[in-house]
Design a protein around this motif. Structure first.
Motif, PDB file in Angstrom:
ATOM      1  N   ALA A 118       0.534  -1.284  -0.158  1.00 34.10           N
ATOM      2  CA  ALA A 118       0.246   0.037   0.032  1.00 34.10           C
ATOM      3  C   ALA A 118       0.850   1.345  -0.067  1.00 34.10           C
ATOM      4  CB  ALA A 118      -0.854  -0.055   1.157  1.00 34.10           C
ATOM      5  N   ARG A 119       1.705   1.445   0.787  1.00 33.72           N
ATOM      6  CA  ARG A 119       2.632   2.413   0.752  1.00 33.72           C
ATOM      7  C   ARG A 119       3.710   2.510  -0.493  1.00 33.72           C
ATOM      8  NH1 ARG A 119       3.248   0.197   6.054  1.00 33.72           N
ATOM      9  NH2 ARG A 119       2.341   1.768   7.665  1.00 33.72           N
ATOM     10  N   ASP A 120       4.017   1.315  -1.120  1.00 31.05           N
ATOM     11  CA  ASP A 120       4.711   1.411  -2.141  1.00 31.05           C
ATOM     12  C   ASP A 120       3.842   1.766  -3.426  1.00 31.05           C
ATOM     13  OD1 ASP A 120       7.117   0.529  -1.285  1.00 31.05           O
ATOM     14  OD2 ASP A 120       6.800  -1.608  -1.926  1.00 31.05           O
ATOM     15  N   LEU A 121       2.473   1.634  -3.369  1.00 26.73           N
ATOM     16  CA  LEU A 121       1.761   1.977  -4.504  1.00 26.73           C
ATOM     17  C   LEU A 121       1.128   3.457  -4.036  1.00 26.73           C
ATOM     18  CD1 LEU A 121      -0.503  -1.229  -4.768  1.00 26.73           C
ATOM     19  CD2 LEU A 121       1.050  -0.453  -6.356  1.00 26.73           C
ATOM     20  N   GLY A 122       1.633   3.937  -3.023  1.00 26.42           N
ATOM     21  CA  GLY A 122       1.019   5.277  -2.915  1.00 26.42           C
ATOM     22  C   GLY A 122      -0.244   5.697  -2.405  1.00 26.42           C
ATOM     23  N   LEU A 123      -0.985   4.418  -2.082  1.00 28.37           N
ATOM     24  CA  LEU A 123      -2.379   4.658  -1.783  1.00 28.37           C
ATOM     25  C   LEU A 123      -2.494   5.603  -0.586  1.00 28.37           C
ATOM     26  CD1 LEU A 123      -3.499   0.984  -1.628  1.00 28.37           C
ATOM     27  CD2 LEU A 123      -3.067   2.249  -3.633  1.00 28.37           C
ATOM     28  N   ILE A 124      -3.584   6.356  -0.708  1.00 27.83           N
ATOM     29  CA  ILE A 124      -4.021   7.402   0.204  1.00 27.83           C
ATOM     30  C   ILE A 124      -4.417   6.856   1.405  1.00 27.83           C
ATOM     31  CG2 ILE A 124      -5.924   9.281   0.863  1.00 27.83           C
ATOM     32  CD1 ILE A 124      -6.207   9.592  -2.386  1.00 27.83           C
ATOM     33  N   TRP A 125      -5.337   5.667   1.596  1.00 32.37           N
ATOM     34  CA  TRP A 125      -5.669   5.010   2.645  1.00 32.37           C
ATOM     35  C   TRP A 125      -6.043   3.767   2.301  1.00 32.37           C
ATOM     36  CZ3 TRP A 125      -9.383   8.397   0.205  1.00 32.37           C
ATOM     37  CH2 TRP A 125     -10.315   7.488  -0.195  1.00 32.37           C
ATOM     38  N   LEU A 126      -6.198   2.781   3.472  1.00 37.67           N
ATOM     39  CA  LEU A 126      -6.868   1.502   3.337  1.00 37.67           C
ATOM     40  C   LEU A 126      -8.124   1.484   4.279  1.00 37.67           C
ATOM     41  CD1 LEU A 126      -3.533  -0.911   3.826  1.00 37.67           C
ATOM     42  CD2 LEU A 126      -5.098  -0.542   1.616  1.00 37.67           C
ATOM     43  N   SER A 127      -8.926   0.834   3.758  1.00 33.00           N
ATOM     44  CA  SER A 127     -10.145   0.452   4.759  1.00 33.00           C
ATOM     45  C   SER A 127     -10.381  -1.096   4.826  1.00 33.00           C
ATOM     46  CB  SER A 127     -11.341   1.052   3.952  1.00 33.00           C
ATOM     47  OG  SER A 127     -11.727   0.679   2.561  1.00 33.00           O
ATOM     48  N   LEU A 128     -11.319  -1.469   5.690  1.00 32.84           N
ATOM     49  CA  LEU A 128     -11.307  -2.805   5.725  1.00 32.84           C
ATOM     50  C   LEU A 128     -12.786  -3.163   6.475  1.00 32.84           C
ATOM     51  CD1 LEU A 128     -10.528  -3.798   8.700  1.00 32.84           C
ATOM     52  CD2 LEU A 128      -8.228  -3.600   7.884  1.00 32.84           C
ATOM     53  N   HIS A 129     -13.206  -4.463   6.333  1.00 32.98           N
ATOM     54  CA  HIS A 129     -14.496  -4.665   7.252  1.00 32.98           C
ATOM     55  C   HIS A 129     -13.956  -6.075   8.092  1.00 32.98           C
ATOM     56  CE1 HIS A 129     -18.693  -5.104   8.240  1.00 32.98           C
ATOM     57  NE2 HIS A 129     -18.533  -6.248   8.168  1.00 32.98           N
ATOM     58  N   PRO A 130     -13.620  -5.669   9.349  1.00 27.79           N
ATOM     59  CA  PRO A 130     -13.113  -6.756  10.110  1.00 27.79           C
ATOM     60  C   PRO A 130     -14.139  -7.784  10.560  1.00 27.79           C
ATOM     61  CG  PRO A 130     -12.911  -4.787  11.418  1.00 27.79           C
ATOM     62  CD  PRO A 130     -13.387  -4.468   9.784  1.00 27.79           C
ATOM     63  N   SER A 131     -13.636  -8.787  10.841  1.00 28.15           N
ATOM     64  CA  SER A 131     -14.559  -9.737  11.583  1.00 28.15           C
ATOM     65  C   SER A 131     -14.438  -9.379  13.066  1.00 28.15           C
ATOM     66  CB  SER A 131     -14.054 -11.187  11.526  1.00 28.15           C
ATOM     67  OG  SER A 131     -12.829 -11.403  12.167  1.00 28.15           O
ATOM     68  N   ASP A 132     -15.378  -9.801  13.959  1.00 26.78           N
ATOM     69  CA  ASP A 132     -15.010  -9.437  15.398  1.00 26.78           C
ATOM     70  C   ASP A 132     -13.796  -9.998  15.868  1.00 26.78           C
ATOM     71  OD1 ASP A 132     -17.418  -7.939  15.343  1.00 26.78           O
ATOM     72  OD2 ASP A 132     -18.708  -9.704  16.206  1.00 26.78           O
ATOM     73  N   GLU A 133     -13.421 -11.225  15.475  1.00 28.10           N
ATOM     74  CA  GLU A 133     -12.311 -11.731  16.199  1.00 28.10           C
ATOM     75  C   GLU A 133     -10.991 -11.067  15.660  1.00 28.10           C
ATOM     76  OE1 GLU A 133      -9.873 -16.120  15.529  1.00 28.10           O
ATOM     77  OE2 GLU A 133     -12.016 -15.864  14.966  1.00 28.10           O
ATOM     78  N   ALA A 134     -11.057 -10.241  14.423  1.00 30.35           N
ATOM     79  CA  ALA A 134      -9.771  -9.706  13.816  1.00 30.35           C
ATOM     80  C   ALA A 134      -9.705  -8.228  14.215  1.00 30.35           C
ATOM     81  CB  ALA A 134     -10.000  -9.818  12.389  1.00 30.35           C
TER      82      ALA A 134
END
Length: 156
Positions: A118-134
């Motif tokens: 993500a850093r190498d690609l120069g992405l602005i941000w990362l989002s995700l939808h975590p499970s409760d466990e994660a």
């Protein structure tokens, strides 16, 4: 414990990545194995195409030559933000570890590889939808709760 090796996924890994995604949906998405078996070919085709064009960047963890985990970033078009002229953001997708390999740092290792990408690609941000466990893992890596809402436009 044997050493875990990480490698970038290729189009040849599309089936495995789709199967891992299906396993997640069965575990935390309240979907049947039968429904996910029907969906897996759709995800395999999607993954094959998007890995090939670079919009799906995935990693696989292996132990003794066998895949035990995977995870990916879906690279998306984004409007540049103040302080960034990048036009790309990412969504972490389908981080999965087979049950016998859990709680050994494998998911963190996969996420570390994805964060470096993500850093190498120069992405602005990362989002995700975590499970409760994660949630704890992602919080320990700096992810915070966001303020987005969702409207489903299809029946799924």
């Amino acid at each position: 414990m044997t050493a875990v090796a990480l490698r970038r996924a290729t189009v040849e890994d599309a089936q495995l990545l789709a199967e891992h995604r299906a396993a997640i949906w069965v575990e935390v998405g309240d979907w049947s194995a039968e429904a996910m078996a029907a969906q897996t070919p759709v995800w395999t085709d999607f993954t094959r195409r998007t890995v090939a064009d670079g919009t799906y960047v995935a990693w696989i963890a292996e132990e003794r030559g066998e895949p035990i985990a995977s995870g990916a970033i879906l690279v998306q078009l984004a409007i540049p933000r103040p302080g960034s002229d990048s036009e790309r953001a990412g969504r972490v997708q389908s981080v999965y570890v087979v049950p016998p390999a859990r709680r050994r740092g494998v998911a963190r290792a996969v996420m570390d590889a994805l964060l470096a990408d993500a850093r190498d690609l120069g992405l602005i941000w990362l989002s995700l939808h975590p499970s409760d466990e994660a949630r704890g893992l992602y919080a320990s890596m700096g992810f915070t709760a966001g303020d987005e809402m969702l409207l489903r436009l299809s029946g799924a």
